[in-house]
Design a protein around this motif. Structure first.
Motif, mmCIF file in Angstrom:
data_model
loop_
_atom_site.group_PDB
_atom_site.id
_atom_site.type_symbol
_atom_site.label_atom_id
_atom_site.label_comp_id
_atom_site.label_asym_id
_atom_site.label_seq_id
_atom_site.Cartn_x
_atom_site.Cartn_y
_atom_site.Cartn_z
ATOM 1 N N CYS A 39 34.218 47.256 29.882
ATOM 2 C CA CYS A 39 34.322 45.832 30.124
ATOM 3 C C CYS A 39 35.860 45.898 30.402
ATOM 4 O O CYS A 39 36.777 46.414 29.534
ATOM 5 C CB CYS A 39 33.652 44.957 29.341
ATOM 6 S SG CYS A 39 33.931 45.428 27.449
ATOM 7 N N ARG A 40 36.297 44.822 30.955
ATOM 8 C CA ARG A 40 37.632 44.603 31.194
ATOM 9 C C ARG A 40 38.066 43.102 31.024
ATOM 10 O O ARG A 40 37.201 42.325 30.957
ATOM 11 C CB ARG A 40 38.266 44.691 32.568
ATOM 12 C CG ARG A 40 37.700 46.334 33.009
ATOM 13 C CD ARG A 40 38.566 47.305 32.386
ATOM 14 N NE ARG A 40 38.237 48.533 32.644
ATOM 15 C CZ ARG A 40 37.321 49.138 31.954
ATOM 16 N NH1 ARG A 40 37.070 48.846 30.656
ATOM 17 N NH2 ARG A 40 36.874 50.423 32.259
ATOM 18 N N ALA A 41 39.266 42.874 30.566
ATOM 19 C CA ALA A 41 39.876 41.407 30.386
ATOM 20 C C ALA A 41 40.921 41.266 31.576
ATOM 21 O O ALA A 41 41.468 42.112 31.835
ATOM 22 C CB ALA A 41 40.419 41.313 28.938
ATOM 23 N N VAL A 42 40.762 40.171 32.168
ATOM 24 C CA VAL A 42 41.917 39.690 33.155
ATOM 25 C C VAL A 42 42.134 38.267 32.651
ATOM 26 O O VAL A 42 41.276 37.413 32.241
ATOM 27 C CB VAL A 42 41.325 39.724 34.533
ATOM 28 C CG1 VAL A 42 40.812 40.920 34.996
ATOM 29 C CG2 VAL A 42 40.117 38.566 34.734
ATOM 30 N N MET A 43 43.445 38.028 33.159
ATOM 31 C CA MET A 43 43.864 36.422 32.833
ATOM 32 C C MET A 43 44.445 35.972 34.177
ATOM 33 O O MET A 43 44.828 36.625 35.014
ATOM 34 C CB MET A 43 44.950 36.504 32.094
ATOM 35 C CG MET A 43 45.652 35.076 31.531
ATOM 36 S SD MET A 43 46.924 35.238 30.227
ATOM 37 C CE MET A 43 48.073 36.280 30.821
ATOM 38 N N SER A 44 44.260 34.823 34.635
ATOM 39 C CA SER A 44 44.715 34.180 35.534
ATOM 40 C C SER A 44 45.889 33.478 35.532
ATOM 41 O O SER A 44 46.092 32.768 34.667
ATOM 42 C CB SER A 44 43.664 32.762 36.257
ATOM 43 O OG SER A 44 44.394 32.358 37.079
ATOM 44 N N ARG A 45 46.986 33.687 36.266
ATOM 45 C CA ARG A 45 48.412 33.332 36.492
ATOM 46 C C ARG A 45 48.692 32.673 37.664
ATOM 47 O O ARG A 45 48.480 33.392 38.647
ATOM 48 C CB ARG A 45 49.361 34.124 36.014
ATOM 49 C CG ARG A 45 49.448 34.590 34.592
ATOM 50 C CD ARG A 45 50.460 35.396 34.516
ATOM 51 N NE ARG A 45 50.674 36.065 33.164
ATOM 52 C CZ ARG A 45 51.609 36.407 32.473
ATOM 53 N NH1 ARG A 45 52.664 36.240 32.781
ATOM 54 N NH2 ARG A 45 51.418 36.834 31.245
ATOM 55 N N ASN A 46 48.529 31.414 37.734
ATOM 56 C CA ASN A 46 48.583 30.539 39.078
ATOM 57 C C ASN A 46 47.785 31.002 40.069
ATOM 58 O O ASN A 46 48.059 31.163 41.230
ATOM 59 C CB ASN A 46 50.124 30.714 39.727
ATOM 60 C CG ASN A 46 51.489 30.399 38.770
ATOM 61 O OD1 ASN A 46 51.257 29.210 38.211
ATOM 62 N ND2 ASN A 46 52.312 30.846 38.463
ATOM 63 N N GLY A 47 46.527 31.226 39.612
ATOM 64 C CA GLY A 47 45.545 31.467 40.616
ATOM 65 C C GLY A 47 45.477 33.074 40.886
ATOM 66 O O GLY A 47 44.413 33.335 41.797
ATOM 67 N N VAL A 48 46.229 33.860 40.313
ATOM 68 C CA VAL A 48 46.051 35.356 40.496
ATOM 69 C C VAL A 48 45.662 36.054 39.351
ATOM 70 O O VAL A 48 45.970 35.907 38.138
ATOM 71 C CB VAL A 48 47.545 35.623 40.945
ATOM 72 C CG1 VAL A 48 47.396 37.281 41.418
ATOM 73 C CG2 VAL A 48 47.838 35.136 42.087
ATOM 74 N N GLU A 55 45.199 38.775 36.700
ATOM 75 C CA GLU A 55 46.194 39.989 36.261
ATOM 76 C C GLU A 55 45.426 40.637 35.073
ATOM 77 O O GLU A 55 44.747 39.963 34.226
ATOM 78 C CB GLU A 55 47.249 39.192 35.457
ATOM 79 C CG GLU A 55 48.227 39.986 35.007
ATOM 80 C CD GLU A 55 49.515 39.569 34.225
ATOM 81 O OE1 GLU A 55 50.104 40.193 33.393
ATOM 82 O OE2 GLU A 55 49.909 38.647 34.720
ATOM 83 N N ALA A 56 45.081 41.971 35.334
ATOM 84 C CA ALA A 56 44.610 42.891 34.394
ATOM 85 C C ALA A 56 45.149 43.062 33.056
ATOM 86 O O ALA A 56 46.282 42.903 33.209
ATOM 87 C CB ALA A 56 44.206 44.125 35.109
ATOM 88 N N LEU A 57 44.626 42.748 32.050
ATOM 89 C CA LEU A 57 44.998 42.806 30.468
ATOM 90 C C LEU A 57 44.535 43.996 30.019
ATOM 91 O O LEU A 57 45.076 44.373 29.152
ATOM 92 C CB LEU A 57 44.273 41.655 29.633
ATOM 93 C CG LEU A 57 44.914 40.220 30.234
ATOM 94 C CD1 LEU A 57 44.533 38.824 29.297
ATOM 95 C CD2 LEU A 57 46.605 39.913 30.373
ATOM 96 N N THR A 58 43.542 44.890 30.506
ATOM 97 C CA THR A 58 43.077 45.976 29.928
ATOM 98 C C THR A 58 42.830 46.752 31.158
ATOM 99 O O THR A 58 42.674 46.612 32.368
ATOM 100 C CB THR A 58 41.625 45.922 29.144
ATOM 101 O OG1 THR A 58 40.800 45.435 30.107
ATOM 102 C CG2 THR A 58 41.859 44.939 27.779
#
Length: 111
Positions: free
Chosen positions: A86-95, A97-100
């Motif tokens: 499993c992976r974590a992502v975060m949205s920055r200004n609608g883009v 970004e992979a966190l893991t």
């Protein structure tokens, strides 16, 4: 001549049991150490929490596996870690970004 056979069902173990064990214990194992540690040691604390949880599950003498993602926010620091697929992502200004990542660290948590 004697014949024997064995039929094994669920060779991979019970992933539900592993997931429940992790959900119940991972946060406790991490938080037990967080209060006593410096902010610079948080990555190591999370890693140890994962390893302690894994060791505890192995002592249960059952098979199975699970995956998880954790996010720890403390005093403005964000530590994101994962185990399994499993992976974590975060949205920055609608883009996104992979966190893991999917790096294999030989028994070390990806923190």
């Amino acid at each position: 001549m004697e014949d024997r056979y064995s039929a094994v069902v669920d060779l991979q173990g019970d992933s539900k049991q592993a997931a429940e064990f992790s959900a119940k214990n991972l946060n406790k194992n991490i938080m037990l150490e967080v209060e006593n540690k410096d902010e610079n040691e948080l990555v190591d604390v999370v890693r140890e929490g994962y390893l302690t949880t894994n060791s505890g599950f192995l002592k249960e003498d059952v098979n199975g596996g699970t995956c998880c993602v954790t996010a720890l926010i403390r005093k403005g620091n964000l530590i994101v870690s994962n185990a399994g697929d499993c992976r974590a992502v975060m949205s920055r200004n609608g883009v996104a970004e992979a966190l893991t990542t999917e790096e294999h660290m030989d028994g070390k948590a990806n923190a």
